[in-house]
Enzyme design. Sequence first.
Site, PDB file in Angstrom:
ATOM      1  N   ARG A 171       1.282  -1.355  -0.223  1.00  0.00           N
ATOM      2  CA  ARG A 171       0.094   0.424  -0.062  1.00  0.00           C
ATOM      3  C   ARG A 171       0.637   0.945   0.052  1.00  0.00           C
ATOM      4  O   ARG A 171       0.847   2.063  -0.695  1.00  0.00           O
ATOM      5  CB  ARG A 171      -1.187   0.035   1.230  1.00  0.00           C
ATOM      6  CG  ARG A 171      -1.386   1.509   1.629  1.00  0.00           C
ATOM      7  CD  ARG A 171      -2.720   1.255   2.758  1.00  0.00           C
ATOM      8  NE  ARG A 171      -3.554   2.635   2.659  1.00  0.00           N
ATOM      9  CZ  ARG A 171      -3.857   2.776   3.481  1.00  0.00           C
ATOM     10  NH1 ARG A 171      -4.679   1.307   4.625  1.00  0.00           N
ATOM     11  NH2 ARG A 171      -5.382   4.051   3.724  1.00  0.00           N
ATOM     12  N   ASN A 206     -11.090  -3.551  -0.969  1.00  0.00           N
ATOM     13  CA  ASN A 206     -10.160  -2.798  -1.710  1.00  0.00           C
ATOM     14  C   ASN A 206      -9.987  -3.005  -2.602  1.00  0.00           C
ATOM     15  O   ASN A 206      -8.151  -4.211  -3.010  1.00  0.00           O
ATOM     16  CB  ASN A 206      -9.535  -1.096  -0.663  1.00  0.00           C
ATOM     17  CG  ASN A 206     -10.931  -0.433  -0.680  1.00  0.00           C
ATOM     18  OD1 ASN A 206     -11.871  -0.176  -0.642  1.00  0.00           O
ATOM     19  ND2 ASN A 206     -10.475  -0.237   0.738  1.00  0.00           N
ATOM     20  N   CYS A 245     -19.657  -1.405   1.186  1.00  0.00           N
ATOM     21  CA  CYS A 245     -18.666   0.403   1.901  1.00  0.00           C
ATOM     22  C   CYS A 245     -19.165   0.245   2.585  1.00  0.00           C
ATOM     23  O   CYS A 245     -20.278   0.137   3.388  1.00  0.00           O
ATOM     24  CB  CYS A 245     -18.778   1.071   0.407  1.00  0.00           C
ATOM     25  SG  CYS A 245     -17.713   2.244   0.969  1.00  0.00           S
ATOM     26  N   HIS A 292     -16.844   4.699  -3.635  1.00  0.00           N
ATOM     27  CA  HIS A 292     -15.996   5.652  -3.781  1.00  0.00           C
ATOM     28  C   HIS A 292     -16.331   6.525  -4.364  1.00  0.00           C
ATOM     29  O   HIS A 292     -15.048   8.157  -4.549  1.00  0.00           O
ATOM     30  CB  HIS A 292     -14.566   5.727  -3.755  1.00  0.00           C
ATOM     31  CG  HIS A 292     -14.094   4.510  -2.237  1.00  0.00           C
ATOM     32  ND1 HIS A 292     -12.956   4.460  -2.061  1.00  0.00           N
ATOM     33  CD2 HIS A 292     -14.903   4.347  -1.257  1.00  0.00           C
ATOM     34  CE1 HIS A 292     -13.342   3.231  -0.709  1.00  0.00           C
ATOM     35  NE2 HIS A 292     -13.988   3.599  -0.436  1.00  0.00           N
ATOM     36  N   TYR A 305     -13.581  10.774  -1.096  1.00  0.00           N
ATOM     37  CA  TYR A 305     -12.235   9.949  -2.024  1.00  0.00           C
ATOM     38  C   TYR A 305     -12.500  10.603  -3.789  1.00  0.00           C
ATOM     39  O   TYR A 305     -11.823  11.011  -4.383  1.00  0.00           O
ATOM     40  CB  TYR A 305     -12.872   8.663  -2.931  1.00  0.00           C
ATOM     41  CG  TYR A 305     -12.095   7.660  -1.645  1.00  0.00           C
ATOM     42  CD1 TYR A 305     -10.938   7.230  -1.312  1.00  0.00           C
ATOM     43  CD2 TYR A 305     -13.034   7.401  -0.105  1.00  0.00           C
ATOM     44  CE1 TYR A 305     -10.443   6.208  -0.221  1.00  0.00           C
ATOM     45  CE2 TYR A 305     -12.651   6.171   0.887  1.00  0.00           C
ATOM     46  CZ  TYR A 305     -11.673   6.013   0.955  1.00  0.00           C
ATOM     47  OH  TYR A 305     -10.856   5.593   1.852  1.00  0.00           O
TER      48      TYR A 305
HETATM   49  C1  G6P Z   1     -13.077   3.898   4.730  1.00  0.00           C
HETATM   50  C2  G6P Z   1     -13.117   2.964   3.184  1.00  0.00           C
HETATM   51  C3  G6P Z   1     -13.111   2.034   3.318  1.00  0.00           C
HETATM   52  C4  G6P Z   1     -11.434   1.985   3.514  1.00  0.00           C
HETATM   53  C5  G6P Z   1     -11.512   2.552   5.349  1.00  0.00           C
HETATM   54  C6  G6P Z   1     -10.168   1.982   5.676  1.00  0.00           C
HETATM   55  O1  G6P Z   1     -14.517   3.365   5.335  1.00  0.00           O
HETATM   56  O2  G6P Z   1     -14.625   3.638   2.770  1.00  0.00           O
HETATM   57  O3  G6P Z   1     -12.546   1.862   1.971  1.00  0.00           O
HETATM   58  O4  G6P Z   1     -11.080   0.838   3.686  1.00  0.00           O
HETATM   59  O5  G6P Z   1     -12.665   3.544   5.283  1.00  0.00           O
HETATM   60  O6  G6P Z   1      -9.654   3.423   5.396  1.00  0.00           O
HETATM   61  P1  G6P Z   1      -7.937   3.503   5.693  1.00  0.00           P
HETATM   62  O7  G6P Z   1      -7.348   4.504   5.404  1.00  0.00           O
HETATM   63  O8  G6P Z   1      -7.786   3.585   7.248  1.00  0.00           O
HETATM   64  O9  G6P Z   1      -6.916   2.129   5.715  1.00  0.00           O
END
Ligand code: G6P
Length: 426
Positions: A94, A148, A169, A199, A247
Amino acid sequence: MKTINKITVIGGGSTYTPELVEGFITHKEDITLNELVLFDIDNERLNIVGGLVKRMIEHAGLSSQVVLTLDRPAAIEGANFIVSQIRVGGNKARIRDEEIPLKYNIIGQETTGPGGTLKAWRTIPVVLDIAHEVEKYAPNAWFVNFTNPSGIITETLLNHTQLNAVGLCNNPINFFARMSRLFNVPDKEIFLEWIGLNHVNWVRKVYIQGQDRTSEVIDQVAKDGVPNYSFDANLVRHLGVIPNNSYLKYYYFPEKKVEEAKLAEKTRGEVVLEIEKDLLTKYANLDLKIKPPELNLRGGALYSEAAIRLILSIALDKRDIQIVDTLNNGAILDLPYNASVEIPCVIGAHGVIPLQMGNLPKTIRNLCQSVKSWESWTVEAGVTGSRDAGLSAFMSNPLVPSYTVAHDLLEEMLDANREFLPQFFK
Ligand code: G6P
């Protein structure tokens, strides 16, 4: 009370698992779960997270048996529901997705732009393997995808496997919560014309007890703002629909987001790595028997509630309306039939049937179609390993400015992810 025999979590060692389990605990009067199976490839995490899950279940007085396993087919066999929350390559990958595009002045992000593309490509071969095991060992199971980029992975599953798959989501349920606070009504009195993709979505209409209150929400954004909602009032007025997803800022304010990312000391992935380290230390404490509040430092608020509502509606044949990711099948007229979309759907034992949403509003049509084009090219390249399709994916993403950048960035990101991309490096 209805009983569900077996729910399996793929990626059960995720720090999110206690969030999901809290959903089962909150809804213990609605459903009995016989067996909760947590599968992971990381034994240490599985034991730490699984240990906490066992204590949570016992503390809440649930009779469910919790099984921890490294054996995927056994985990899948006979499951009624399979929740997928995997991260191929972990947070290290990531962080690379976040850093490399920035060198080209493009945002690096796990679901948006080139970073989202690579996350999808790493995930697709693994998720297809899992899907084929589900076809074999639990063909009637419902596969709930949280991995994701959720819309892209869901589109892959729905077009390339036989699964009963649905993408989920936590953004829709959080927007409901915001409207519920704003109008002081429970969410069952709210109906949202939520339209778009995972998103990349907007609310075209907000109905409260059947009354159209959209313009009041837009005025409220301009006046005092809506708590936990941070969009530019002029942009919202201009669009005439409510962008409801942080997003979208990557598309509406790309220069600002790139600048912020460059100034930030750490990428989100680096921050998440630290949060997860602390969480796992907390989870390992044998005195802990509930979900610790620190889990809220991750962005997945209300994830448990979204998952459990979906599972309950299918198991109890509720036929209620929830916003999930599914195949368009003509629901949005300006998008292809086989595209995944995020819109209101009727959910019951029959499955997921999208409501007819008509045309996309003109002010959002172009962005929505371009992002969909990127998503679909991403699926095609991720499944086939075609570099041409990969280049088309990069070139169709609205954040990538030119062929030259698309080409160079594609090569650099493919190379950096070589070990996770068997489809590209045969
Ligand atoms: C939001 C998004 C998710 C994401 C989550 C965690 O809820 O909708 O898609 O996985 O945040 O994000 P993070 O940056 O904490 O991994």
